[in-house]
Design a protein around this motif. Sequence first.
Motif, PDB file in Angstrom:
ATOM      1  N   GLU A  62       0.830  -1.208   0.000  1.00  0.00           N
ATOM      2  CA  GLU A  62       0.000   0.000   0.000  1.00  0.00           C
ATOM      3  C   GLU A  62       0.864   1.258   0.000  1.00  0.00           C
ATOM      4  O   GLU A  62       0.549   2.230  -0.693  1.00  0.00           O
ATOM      5  N   LEU A  63       1.973   1.227   0.752  1.00  0.00           N
ATOM      6  CA  LEU A  63       2.907   2.362   0.718  1.00  0.00           C
ATOM      7  C   LEU A  63       3.504   2.523  -0.677  1.00  0.00           C
ATOM      8  O   LEU A  63       3.674   3.642  -1.165  1.00  0.00           O
ATOM      9  N   LEU A  64       3.805   1.401  -1.323  1.00  0.00           N
ATOM     10  CA  LEU A  64       4.366   1.449  -2.682  1.00  0.00           C
ATOM     11  C   LEU A  64       3.352   2.014  -3.677  1.00  0.00           C
ATOM     12  O   LEU A  64       3.717   2.764  -4.585  1.00  0.00           O
ATOM     13  N   GLN A  65       2.084   1.673  -3.491  1.00  0.00           N
ATOM     14  CA  GLN A  65       1.046   2.211  -4.375  1.00  0.00           C
ATOM     15  C   GLN A  65       0.919   3.717  -4.210  1.00  0.00           C
ATOM     16  O   GLN A  65       0.758   4.442  -5.190  1.00  0.00           O
ATOM     17  N   LYS A  66       1.012   4.195  -2.968  1.00  0.00           N
ATOM     18  CA  LYS A  66       0.986   5.645  -2.732  1.00  0.00           C
ATOM     19  C   LYS A  66       2.171   6.318  -3.424  1.00  0.00           C
ATOM     20  O   LYS A  66       2.039   7.389  -4.007  1.00  0.00           O
ATOM     21  N   ALA A  67       3.335   5.678  -3.339  1.00  0.00           N
ATOM     22  CA  ALA A  67       4.532   6.222  -3.985  1.00  0.00           C
ATOM     23  C   ALA A  67       4.337   6.288  -5.496  1.00  0.00           C
ATOM     24  O   ALA A  67       4.697   7.281  -6.133  1.00  0.00           O
ATOM     25  N   GLU A  68       3.761   5.242  -6.067  1.00  0.00           N
ATOM     26  CA  GLU A  68       3.517   5.230  -7.511  1.00  0.00           C
ATOM     27  C   GLU A  68       2.541   6.328  -7.913  1.00  0.00           C
ATOM     28  O   GLU A  68       2.753   7.020  -8.903  1.00  0.00           O
ATOM     29  N   GLU A  69       1.483   6.513  -7.127  1.00  0.00           N
ATOM     30  CA  GLU A  69       0.495   7.549  -7.434  1.00  0.00           C
ATOM     31  C   GLU A  69       1.099   8.947  -7.357  1.00  0.00           C
ATOM     32  O   GLU A  69       0.813   9.801  -8.184  1.00  0.00           O
ATOM     33  N   GLU A  70       1.942   9.168  -6.357  1.00  0.00           N
ATOM     34  CA  GLU A  70       2.501  10.503  -6.158  1.00  0.00           C
ATOM     35  C   GLU A  70       3.678  10.801  -7.080  1.00  0.00           C
ATOM     36  O   GLU A  70       3.806  11.889  -7.603  1.00  0.00           O
ATOM     37  N   PHE A  71       4.557   9.817  -7.271  1.00  0.00           N
ATOM     38  CA  PHE A  71       5.801  10.073  -8.004  1.00  0.00           C
ATOM     39  C   PHE A  71       5.897   9.377  -9.351  1.00  0.00           C
ATOM     40  O   PHE A  71       6.753   9.712 -10.155  1.00  0.00           O
ATOM     41  N   GLY A  72       5.065   8.379  -9.604  1.00  0.00           N
ATOM     42  CA  GLY A  72       5.266   7.570 -10.801  1.00  0.00           C
ATOM     43  C   GLY A  72       6.609   6.875 -10.677  1.00  0.00           C
ATOM     44  O   GLY A  72       6.931   6.333  -9.626  1.00  0.00           O
ATOM     45  N   PHE A  73       7.395   6.951 -11.727  1.00  0.00           N
ATOM     46  CA  PHE A  73       8.717   6.331 -11.677  1.00  0.00           C
ATOM     47  C   PHE A  73       9.823   7.372 -11.611  1.00  0.00           C
ATOM     48  O   PHE A  73      10.986   7.060 -11.789  1.00  0.00           O
ATOM     49  N   GLN A  74       9.476   8.617 -11.356  1.00  0.00           N
ATOM     50  CA  GLN A  74      10.451   9.704 -11.250  1.00  0.00           C
ATOM     51  C   GLN A  74      10.583  10.129  -9.794  1.00  0.00           C
ATOM     52  O   GLN A  74       9.808  10.926  -9.308  1.00  0.00           O
ATOM     53  N   HIS A  75      11.526   9.565  -9.096  1.00  0.00           N
ATOM     54  CA  HIS A  75      11.738   9.902  -7.691  1.00  0.00           C
ATOM     55  C   HIS A  75      12.854  10.922  -7.585  1.00  0.00           C
ATOM     56  O   HIS A  75      13.966  10.699  -8.056  1.00  0.00           O
ATOM     57  N   SER A  76      12.565  12.041  -6.942  1.00  0.00           N
ATOM     58  CA  SER A  76      13.535  13.133  -6.852  1.00  0.00           C
ATOM     59  C   SER A  76      14.783  12.740  -6.066  1.00  0.00           C
ATOM     60  O   SER A  76      15.849  13.295  -6.273  1.00  0.00           O
ATOM     61  N   MET A  77      14.675  11.786  -5.173  1.00  0.00           N
ATOM     62  CA  MET A  77      15.819  11.372  -4.362  1.00  0.00           C
ATOM     63  C   MET A  77      16.702  10.377  -5.116  1.00  0.00           C
ATOM     64  O   MET A  77      17.739   9.995  -4.622  1.00  0.00           O
ATOM     65  N   GLY A  78      16.250   9.937  -6.283  1.00  0.00           N
ATOM     66  CA  GLY A  78      17.032   8.974  -7.039  1.00  0.00           C
ATOM     67  C   GLY A  78      16.807   7.552  -6.581  1.00  0.00           C
ATOM     68  O   GLY A  78      17.407   6.623  -7.079  1.00  0.00           O
ATOM     69  N   GLY A  79      15.941   7.353  -5.639  1.00  0.00           N
ATOM     70  CA  GLY A  79      15.618   6.035  -5.126  1.00  0.00           C
ATOM     71  C   GLY A  79      14.144   5.953  -4.835  1.00  0.00           C
ATOM     72  O   GLY A  79      13.386   6.869  -5.134  1.00  0.00           O
TER      73      GLY A  79
END
Length: 100
Positions: A62-79
């Motif tokens: 569920e945390l990963l799904q939230k990450a996908e919704e918010e960031f897609g595959f572009q994470h500003s931290m590089g991870g």
Amino acid sequence: MSGIVNTINYSSVKQFHKLQSVTRNQISDVPKGHFAVYVGETEKKKRYVVPIAYLNHTSFQELLQKAEEEFGFQHSMGGLTLPCNEDAFFHVTSRLNNSL
């Protein structure tokens, strides 16, 4: 002209090796069977290393799904960045630690 090209190429190669070195250092502190995540809702995120086994659990998914919704595959931290506060992350991971 070839001197300029050589300087540019050398500079690019030097930057690549520097980046590669930084990446190796970040990877080397993650033990086998684990991965790094960045946690936090502000610009100041903290890095945590968690077991890969977490990926099998619904609460972590569920945390990963939230990450996908918010960031897609572009994470500003590089991870992998989890968009939750640290308390929520600790709550989920403490439950998972008890179940492992």
